[in-house]
Every structure is written in structure tokens, then in C-alpha cells.
Design an enzyme around this catalytic site. Structure first.
Site, mmCIF file in Angstrom:
data_model
loop_
_atom_site.group_PDB
_atom_site.id
_atom_site.type_symbol
_atom_site.label_atom_id
_atom_site.label_comp_id
_atom_site.label_asym_id
_atom_site.label_seq_id
_atom_site.Cartn_x
_atom_site.Cartn_y
_atom_site.Cartn_z
ATOM 1 N N HIS A 11 64.525 65.266 45.896
ATOM 2 C CA HIS A 11 63.747 65.337 44.653
ATOM 3 C C HIS A 11 63.685 66.751 44.088
ATOM 4 O O HIS A 11 63.742 66.939 42.866
ATOM 5 C CB HIS A 11 62.349 64.756 44.890
ATOM 6 N N PRO B 112 73.260 47.342 39.104
ATOM 7 C CA PRO B 112 72.783 47.795 37.785
ATOM 8 C C PRO B 112 73.104 49.260 37.485
ATOM 9 O O PRO B 112 73.081 49.682 36.336
ATOM 10 C CB PRO B 112 71.270 47.567 37.849
ATOM 11 N N GLY C 61 68.506 51.810 31.574
ATOM 12 C CA GLY C 61 68.730 53.174 31.122
ATOM 13 C C GLY C 61 69.994 53.320 30.287
ATOM 14 O O GLY C 61 70.073 54.206 29.423
ATOM 15 N N ASP D 256 68.631 59.597 38.235
ATOM 16 C CA ASP D 256 68.200 59.426 39.622
ATOM 17 C C ASP D 256 68.372 57.952 39.954
ATOM 18 O O ASP D 256 67.410 57.182 39.962
ATOM 19 C CB ASP D 256 66.736 59.858 39.739
ATOM 20 N N SER D 257 69.613 57.581 40.199
ATOM 21 C CA SER D 257 69.932 56.153 40.295
ATOM 22 C C SER D 257 70.347 55.760 41.706
ATOM 23 O O SER D 257 70.543 56.603 42.575
ATOM 24 C CB SER D 257 71.083 55.833 39.348
ATOM 25 N N THR D 258 70.493 54.455 41.870
ATOM 26 C CA THR D 258 71.093 53.920 43.084
ATOM 27 C C THR D 258 72.599 54.217 43.046
ATOM 28 O O THR D 258 73.107 54.801 42.089
ATOM 29 C CB THR D 258 70.838 52.394 43.137
ATOM 30 N N ASP D 259 73.309 53.782 44.084
ATOM 31 C CA ASP D 259 74.754 54.027 44.164
ATOM 32 C C ASP D 259 75.475 53.289 43.020
ATOM 33 O O ASP D 259 74.920 52.352 42.449
ATOM 34 C CB ASP D 259 75.284 53.537 45.525
#
Ligand code: SAM
Length: 282
Positions: free
Chosen positions: A68, A169, A144, A162-165
Site C-alpha cells: 500500500h 474483471p 473502473g 490497485d487491481s487483482t491479477d
């Protein structure tokens, strides 16, 4: 295959790395299937709470500060005067909390596709959500990619992805059309920062193509900052910056004189992260 075996270890297998990471757990606190993904929360013996989405580790209480802080402070200290910030994803609110430490930031919009991630973070990671009531914050639960396509030109100073892999989505968040939308939405000194996976495992498959796509979308300057992240595959992660102006220099004096505490980020860590490992230059 990611498993919870009889010995009470949660394991995430990383197929492309031929490796795995495990956490010893007391048990599973929560699991649910949302319209977007499967979310699980575990209580670990040594890493605090663990959030898992679709079998992939998102964060632990113990080591999320690394991620973060590196997803927020380098970008915020690179922009000359960031006031309007948009976070895409970031549902656990840890990045949001760090962004709000910057007094000059006037508005942060967080566009998270899955409201359940935020609701579960409020319950299991309250320390990350402690700034959610700040009047500068606006939450929007939606896609987004779509939001960025419709954003007013020049209306944003900093976009944090700040996303998932890049599967499910989040897949479209790693593409040139999305970066084009960001470029349009950003002002003259605007910049974008995106989590860009492991320098060890994904340099050729994700980091290099990301630079190419960002540059094709109009960003003249890109730079990848590596940092340690024990809970992710290989234990080594990265954030990639893309700017309309150079992103390899920053407001060092402001970073040194910051009026908030950090646990990892310092101006020296930032400077060091800007120095590319030799294999980045090949
Ligand atoms: N630190 C984490 C990591 O790198 O593994 C990411 C944390 S955060 C929980 C990632 C968030 O991105 C998830 O909550 C997910 O719902 C959200 N997300 C994925 N695709 C999205 C999209 N297209 N628009 C907005 N949010 C999205």
C-alpha cells in the site's frame, strides 16, 4: 489449485512460477461468492487476517503496508501537486488510507467493482478503513474500465490501479485502450501507477508488455519500481509508473519532510526503487 489441507495451511499455488506460498491458519472466518468473484477471509497464526480472491492472496494484516505504501507515496511525491486522485479497485481501502495522508489531496474517488470486498475489509481489516469517513473520499461501486472511458478530459491528477491479477474483471485494466482512457482523463502533469506483478516471474509476460502498452497509449515516461511483498508469488512485487512528464525524479525534500509515519516508504527507499536491477536493462 489452491488448497486448505488437513494440517490447516492455506496454500496458493503459482503455476507459472512452479512454486507455492502457504500460511498456517487457525481457520476460515468467511467465504462468499459475489457476482464477480469468490472472497475468503482466513485467520492466520502469524500474519493476522488473510484475504483471498478467487484463490489468490490479496493481502495479510502483517505485510500489506509494503504494497500500500509503494502503490501510493512514490506516485504522489512524483506529481508536483496531486489534488484529484482516482483509485481503480483497491477495495480493501489500504491504498486509500495512504493517499489520504497527503494533506494536499482534495478528492479521492475509489471505483471498486465489488462492494463486498470493501464491506468485508471494514469488518476484518478495520485498520485499513479508518480513513473511509474522510470528507475527501467518494466511493463508487462499478467497473473502473467503464468509468475511465467516460471520465472528463484532464479531470484527474493521479490514477492508481490497485487491481487483482490480469484475469477476470481486471483483465481489461492491463490493456492499451484502458491506458488511453487514463491518458485522456489525466491533466498535464498527470500520472498513472499500476500494480505490475512479480519482476522475477512476470517481467517478460506482464511488465514489458505493460510498458509497451502505456507508451503506445501516449505516456512518454514509464518506470517500474520493485519492492518486497512476502505474501505474493516469489515474494517480490512491483508498481509501474506512467507519466506525461518524467517519473524517475520526485519531490525528495517533501518526501523527507512528510508529516505522516510510514513503515517502509522513505525518500531513500523511493530513490533505491528507481534504480533498475540489471536485468531490467537488458
Ligand atoms: N493488493 C491486491 C493484489 O495485488 O493482489 C489487490 C487488492 S484489491 C482487493 C483488488 C480489487 O480490484 C478487488 O477488490 C477487485 O474487486 C477490484 N477490481 C478488479 N477488476 C476491477 C475493475 N474492472 N474495476 C474496478 N475494480 C476492479
Amino acid at each position: 489449485m489452491n488448497t486448505l489441507d488437513e494440517t490447516q495451511w492455506f496454500t496458493e499455488v503459482c503455476e507459472e512460477g512452479g512454486s507455492a506460498i502457504s500460511f498456517r491458519i487457525h481457520g476460515r472466518l468467511h467465504e462468499e461468492q459475489t457476482p464477480y468473484q469468490r472472497i475468503e477471509i482466513y485467520d492466520t497464526t502469524d500474519f493476522g487476517k488473510l484475504m483471498v480472491i478467487d484463490g489468490f492472496v490479496m493481502l495479510t494484516s502483517r505485510d500489506n503496508f509494503l504494497y500500500h505504501e509503494m502503490m501510493s507515496h512514490p506516485a504522489l511525491f512524483t506529481h508536483p501537486d496531486p489534488k484529484r486522485v482516482v483509485i481503480i479497485g483497491g477495495g480493501d481501502c489500504g491504498t486509500l488510507r495512504e493517499v489520504l495522508r497527503h494533506d494536499g489531496v482534495q478528492h479521492v474517488l475509489q471505483v471498486e467493482i465489488d462492494e463486498r470486498v470493501t464491506r468485508l475489509a471494514e469488518r476484518y481489516f478495520p485498520e485499513l478503513c479508518e480513513a473511509n469517513d474522510d470528507p475527501r473520499v467518494e466511493f463508487l461501486f462499478g467497473d473502473g474500465i467503464r468509468w475511465m472511458k467516460e471520465a472528463a478530459p484532464g479531470s484527474v491528477d493521479l490514477v492508481i490501479v490497485d487491481s487483482t491479477d490480469p484475469i477476470g474483471p481486471a483483465e481489461g485494466l492491463f490493456t492499451e485502450p484502458f491506458y488511453r482512457s487514463c491518458h485522456r482523463a489525466l491533466g498535464e502533469h498527470g500520472l498513472l501507477v499500476q500494480q505490475s506483478e512479480s519482476p522475477l516471474l512476470h517481467f517478460d509476460s506482464i511488465i514489458q508488455p505493460m510498458h509497451a502498452a502505456m507508451r503506445a497509449a501516449g505516456f512518454g515516461h514509464t518506470h517500474t519500481l520493485p519492492f518486497p511483498q512476502p505474501c505474493y508469488p516469489s515474494g517480490w512485487w512491483s508498481a509501474t509508473l506512467a507519466g506525461k512528464q518524467p517519473v524517475d525524479r520526485f519531490r525528495e525534500q517533501d518526501a523527507r519532510q512528510r508529516n505522516f509515519d510510514t513503515r517502509y516508504y522513505t525518500e531513500g527507499v523511493h530513490r533505491g526503487a528507481l534504480e533498475p536491477p540489471a536485468f531490467f536493462l537488458r
